[in-house]
Design a protein around this motif. Structure first.
Motif, short mmCIF file in Angstrom:
data_model
loop_
_atom_site.label_atom_id
_atom_site.label_comp_id
_atom_site.label_asym_id
_atom_site.label_seq_id
_atom_site.Cartn_x
_atom_site.Cartn_y
_atom_site.Cartn_z
N ILE A 135 -3.74 -9.74 4.28
CA ILE A 135 -2.66 -9.33 5.19
C ILE A 135 -1.93 -8.11 4.63
CG2 ILE A 135 -0.45 -10.04 6.18
CD1 ILE A 135 -1.65 -12.96 6.14
N GLY A 136 -1.58 -8.16 3.34
CA GLY A 136 -0.90 -7.03 2.71
C GLY A 136 -1.75 -5.77 2.70
N GLY A 137 -3.05 -5.93 2.48
CA GLY A 137 -3.96 -4.79 2.48
C GLY A 137 -4.03 -4.10 3.83
N ARG A 138 -4.02 -4.89 4.87
CA ARG A 138 -4.05 -4.31 6.22
C ARG A 138 -2.77 -3.53 6.50
NH1 ARG A 138 -6.06 -6.64 11.90
NH2 ARG A 138 -5.10 -5.02 13.14
N ILE A 139 -1.64 -4.11 6.14
CA ILE A 139 -0.36 -3.43 6.34
C ILE A 139 -0.31 -2.14 5.52
CG2 ILE A 139 2.14 -3.60 5.98
CD1 ILE A 139 1.79 -6.66 6.52
N GLY A 140 -0.72 -2.23 4.25
CA GLY A 140 -0.71 -1.05 3.38
C GLY A 140 -1.63 0.05 3.88
N ALA A 141 -2.81 -0.33 4.37
CA ALA A 141 -3.75 0.68 4.88
C ALA A 141 -3.19 1.39 6.10
CB ALA A 141 -5.09 0.02 5.21
N LYS A 142 -2.47 0.66 6.94
CA LYS A 142 -1.86 1.29 8.11
C LYS A 142 -0.72 2.23 7.70
CE LYS A 142 -3.08 -1.87 11.74
NZ LYS A 142 -2.69 -2.22 13.08
N LEU A 143 0.03 1.83 6.68
CA LEU A 143 1.15 2.66 6.22
C LEU A 143 0.69 3.90 5.48
CD1 LEU A 143 3.77 0.05 4.98
CD2 LEU A 143 3.94 1.55 6.97
N LEU A 144 -0.48 3.85 4.86
CA LEU A 144 -0.96 4.98 4.06
C LEU A 144 -0.95 6.28 4.84
CD1 LEU A 144 -2.23 6.06 1.43
CD2 LEU A 144 -4.45 5.48 2.39
N GLY A 145 -1.42 6.23 6.07
CA GLY A 145 -1.47 7.44 6.89
C GLY A 145 -0.12 7.92 7.36
N LYS A 146 0.91 7.08 7.26
CA LYS A 146 2.23 7.45 7.76
C LYS A 146 3.16 7.97 6.67
CE LYS A 146 1.81 4.25 11.51
NZ LYS A 146 2.37 3.26 12.37
N LEU A 147 2.79 7.83 5.41
CA LEU A 147 3.62 8.28 4.30
C LEU A 147 3.17 9.65 3.81
CD1 LEU A 147 3.81 4.97 2.23
CD2 LEU A 147 5.65 5.99 3.58
N SER A 148 4.11 10.46 3.42
CA SER A 148 3.77 11.77 2.86
C SER A 148 3.23 11.57 1.44
CB SER A 148 5.01 12.67 2.82
OG SER A 148 5.93 12.19 1.85
N MET A 175 4.27 12.95 -1.19
CA MET A 175 5.41 12.82 -2.10
C MET A 175 5.86 11.37 -2.18
SD MET A 175 9.26 14.40 -1.76
CE MET A 175 9.56 13.38 -0.33
N TRP A 176 5.98 10.69 -1.04
CA TRP A 176 6.42 9.29 -1.03
C TRP A 176 5.36 8.38 -1.64
CZ3 TRP A 176 10.97 7.45 -1.15
CH2 TRP A 176 12.03 8.19 -0.62
#
Length: 118
Positions: free
Chosen positions: A83-96, A98-99
């Motif tokens: 579950i965490g991996g799926r959430i993290g993979a989706k967030l990866l493309g949304k973070l710069s 730098m972040w």
């Protein structure tokens, strides 16, 4: 050292650390890909998964054969990890980039402090 040599050396060191500590190869492979192989930040984080997966499977088999597995813990943690991996993979493309560096650095600092104090 040529590009292929750098890639192989990165894999060798990452595999060594992953096998020795049971994980942790990602803490080396991401910065190595960014600095030595000049892989863009987002791609380095995503590619680390492809590098760490076979290393983790190999380590898992070795630990299994030696009888060093806590299966119930592994199964429950894996469920949360999926579950965490799926959430993290989706967030990866949304973070710069730098972040990503800042968040990754905070995780590394927290791990370092824990290792020194515990």
């Amino acid at each position: 050292m040529g590009e292929k040599g750098k890639i192989r050396l990165t894999g060798l060191v990452t595999g060594f650390v992953n096998g020795l500590f049971g994980s942790g190869g990602g803490t080396l492979v991401v910065p190595a890909m960014e600095r030595f192989l000049r892989v863009e930040t987002h791609k380095a984080h995503a590619t680390a998964i492809a590098v760490i997966l076979p290393l983790s499977v190999l380590s898992l088999l070795i630990y299994f054969w030696r009888g060093e597995m806590a299966w119930q813990v592994a199964l429950w943690a894996s469920g949360g990890g999926i579950i965490g991996g799926r959430i993290g993979a989706k967030l990866l493309g949304k973070l710069s980039g730098m972040w990503l560096h800042r968040i990754f650095g905070l995780f590394l600092l927290a791990a370092a402090v824990r290792m020194v104090l515990c």
